[in-house]
Design a protein around this motif. Structure first.
Motif, PDB file in Angstrom:
ATOM      1  N   ASN A 120       0.792  -1.230   0.000  1.00 41.56           N
ATOM      2  CA  ASN A 120       0.000   0.000   0.000  1.00 41.56           C
ATOM      3  C   ASN A 120       0.825   1.280   0.000  1.00 41.56           C
ATOM      4  O   ASN A 120       0.358   2.302  -0.487  1.00 41.56           O
ATOM      5  CB  ASN A 120      -0.936   0.030   1.213  1.00 41.56           C
ATOM      6  N   PHE A 121       2.037   1.239   0.558  1.00 35.93           N
ATOM      7  CA  PHE A 121       2.770   2.479   0.762  1.00 35.93           C
ATOM      8  C   PHE A 121       4.134   2.550   0.079  1.00 35.93           C
ATOM      9  O   PHE A 121       4.650   3.649  -0.125  1.00 35.93           O
ATOM     10  CB  PHE A 121       2.963   2.736   2.261  1.00 35.93           C
ATOM     11  N   PHE A 122       4.743   1.409  -0.254  1.00 36.09           N
ATOM     12  CA  PHE A 122       6.122   1.463  -0.740  1.00 36.09           C
ATOM     13  C   PHE A 122       6.371   0.747  -2.065  1.00 36.09           C
ATOM     14  O   PHE A 122       7.436   0.916  -2.645  1.00 36.09           O
ATOM     15  CB  PHE A 122       7.076   0.903   0.324  1.00 36.09           C
ATOM     16  N   SER A 123       5.439  -0.026  -2.558  1.00 33.01           N
ATOM     17  CA  SER A 123       5.696  -0.801  -3.775  1.00 33.01           C
ATOM     18  C   SER A 123       5.956   0.086  -4.998  1.00 33.01           C
ATOM     19  O   SER A 123       6.662  -0.322  -5.911  1.00 33.01           O
ATOM     20  CB  SER A 123       4.546  -1.773  -4.057  1.00 33.01           C
ATOM     21  N   GLN A 124       5.424   1.299  -5.019  1.00 30.64           N
ATOM     22  CA  GLN A 124       5.628   2.217  -6.148  1.00 30.64           C
ATOM     23  C   GLN A 124       6.667   3.302  -5.846  1.00 30.64           C
ATOM     24  O   GLN A 124       6.840   4.221  -6.640  1.00 30.64           O
ATOM     25  CB  GLN A 124       4.291   2.889  -6.524  1.00 30.64           C
ATOM     26  N   GLU A 125       7.341   3.201  -4.710  1.00 33.82           N
ATOM     27  CA  GLU A 125       8.313   4.217  -4.292  1.00 33.82           C
ATOM     28  C   GLU A 125       9.523   4.214  -5.220  1.00 33.82           C
ATOM     29  O   GLU A 125      10.207   3.206  -5.358  1.00 33.82           O
ATOM     30  CB  GLU A 125       8.747   3.928  -2.853  1.00 33.82           C
ATOM     31  N   LYS A 126       9.794   5.337  -5.855  1.00 33.13           N
ATOM     32  CA  LYS A 126      10.950   5.450  -6.753  1.00 33.13           C
ATOM     33  C   LYS A 126      12.236   5.479  -5.928  1.00 33.13           C
ATOM     34  O   LYS A 126      12.301   6.109  -4.892  1.00 33.13           O
ATOM     35  CB  LYS A 126      10.835   6.721  -7.587  1.00 33.13           C
ATOM     36  N   GLY A 127      13.246   4.791  -6.406  1.00 35.73           N
ATOM     37  CA  GLY A 127      14.540   4.775  -5.730  1.00 35.73           C
ATOM     38  C   GLY A 127      14.647   3.769  -4.601  1.00 35.73           C
ATOM     39  O   GLY A 127      15.699   3.635  -3.994  1.00 35.73           O
ATOM     40  N   LEU A 128      13.577   3.040  -4.326  1.00 34.63           N
ATOM     41  CA  LEU A 128      13.604   2.051  -3.245  1.00 34.63           C
ATOM     42  C   LEU A 128      14.333   0.808  -3.740  1.00 34.63           C
ATOM     43  O   LEU A 128      13.863   0.115  -4.634  1.00 34.63           O
ATOM     44  CB  LEU A 128      12.174   1.700  -2.802  1.00 34.63           C
ATOM     45  N   SER A 129      15.499   0.556  -3.160  1.00 32.76           N
ATOM     46  CA  SER A 129      16.307  -0.560  -3.654  1.00 32.76           C
ATOM     47  C   SER A 129      16.446  -1.704  -2.657  1.00 32.76           C
ATOM     48  O   SER A 129      16.977  -2.745  -2.996  1.00 32.76           O
ATOM     49  CB  SER A 129      17.701  -0.052  -4.039  1.00 32.76           C
ATOM     50  N   LEU A 130      15.973  -1.492  -1.421  1.00 31.03           N
ATOM     51  CA  LEU A 130      16.139  -2.537  -0.420  1.00 31.03           C
ATOM     52  C   LEU A 130      14.958  -2.517   0.547  1.00 31.03           C
ATOM     53  O   LEU A 130      14.525  -1.455   0.986  1.00 31.03           O
ATOM     54  CB  LEU A 130      17.446  -2.307   0.353  1.00 31.03           C
ATOM     55  N   VAL A 131      14.456  -3.702   0.858  1.00 32.17           N
ATOM     56  CA  VAL A 131      13.387  -3.854   1.843  1.00 32.17           C
ATOM     57  C   VAL A 131      13.935  -4.743   2.952  1.00 32.17           C
ATOM     58  O   VAL A 131      14.394  -5.859   2.692  1.00 32.17           O
ATOM     59  CB  VAL A 131      12.122  -4.493   1.228  1.00 32.17           C
ATOM     60  N   ILE A 132      13.914  -4.231   4.165  1.00 31.08           N
ATOM     61  CA  ILE A 132      14.383  -5.003   5.319  1.00 31.08           C
ATOM     62  C   ILE A 132      13.162  -5.427   6.122  1.00 31.08           C
ATOM     63  O   ILE A 132      12.370  -4.587   6.536  1.00 31.08           O
ATOM     64  CB  ILE A 132      15.317  -4.162   6.208  1.00 31.08           C
ATOM     65  N   MET A 133      13.011  -6.724   6.313  1.00 29.13           N
ATOM     66  CA  MET A 133      11.938  -7.253   7.151  1.00 29.13           C
ATOM     67  C   MET A 133      12.572  -7.591   8.488  1.00 29.13           C
ATOM     68  O   MET A 133      13.300  -8.569   8.616  1.00 29.13           O
ATOM     69  CB  MET A 133      11.334  -8.501   6.512  1.00 29.13           C
ATOM     70  N   ALA A 134      12.326  -6.742   9.477  1.00 27.13           N
ATOM     71  CA  ALA A 134      12.920  -6.924  10.803  1.00 27.13           C
ATOM     72  C   ALA A 134      11.870  -7.506  11.731  1.00 27.13           C
ATOM     73  O   ALA A 134      10.792  -6.943  11.871  1.00 27.13           O
ATOM     74  CB  ALA A 134      13.421  -5.584  11.332  1.00 27.13           C
TER      75      ALA A 134
END
Length: 194
Positions: A120-134
């Motif tokens: 809902n909030f980050f899948s279309q974010e430009k420049g997002l190169s890393l997702v950390i699942m903490a």
């Protein structure tokens, strides 16, 4: 009379009021600032326009990452400058890189909600190169009420706490209840008695 007098003298200083959720409960109500107190801490929570405990960023970053998870990444009860995502951002910047680290942690969420937050909030974010699942394996994966825990053989869900809403109401409206709660929480003898 005592409760009313305490309210007049102290306002909401000793009340334990939760931040409100929005968007089917997956994010906080946007643009709120409140002092969030528990027995163990007293911190200021600032929620940005997206509903996260983070800065109000303008425009996309050339390089960014997002930290998803529950109370640990959110920084539950921790001053903002000490939460995981902001400490990571400072470490990366000190190393000479320019990375924006979004804090999308929200306490009390099950793992499938982290995916909803990303979608809902980050899948279309430009420049997002890393997702950390903490996450914490005990709290977020093997917790008895967690949907992910149903995959663990022999682990039975805990029965629902029927007193939760009553206790939550008292936390938010009764100074006497909160003062009693403090005494009981820090006294093993009173905890045993009650």
């Amino acid at each position: 009379l005592l409760e009313g007098t305490l309210h007049l003298l102290t306002g909401d200083k000793y009340l334990d009021i939760d931040l409100r959720l929005k968007n089917a409960g997956i994010v906080y109500e946007p643009n709120q600032t409140r002092r969030w107190k528990r027995i163990e801490w007293d911190v200021i929570y600032r929620i940005n326009s997206r509903g996260f405990r983070d800065f109000e960023y303008t425009g996309p970053a050339s390089d960014s990452m997002v930290v998803l998870g529950g109370s640990f990444p959110e920084g539950y009860g921790v001053d903002f400058q000490n939460i995981f995502a902001k400490r990571l951002e400072r470490m990366i910047t000190a190393s000479g890189f320019t990375y924006r680290v979004y804090n999308a942690g929200l306490q009390g969420h099950e793992m499938f909600n982290h995916f909803k937050i990303y979608d809902n909030f980050f899948s279309q974010e430009k420049g997002l190169s890393l997702v950390i699942m903490a996450f914490c394996p005990i709290m977020d994966v093997a917790a008895p009420n967690n949907a992910a825990s149903t995959a663990i053989p022999g682990l039975q869900p805990a029965p629902p706490n029927r007193l939760y809403f009553f206790k939550r109401f008292l936390c938010e409206h009764s100074i006497l209840y909160n003062l009693l709660r403090r005494v009981v929480k820090f006294s093993p003898a009173y905890r045993e008695l009650l």
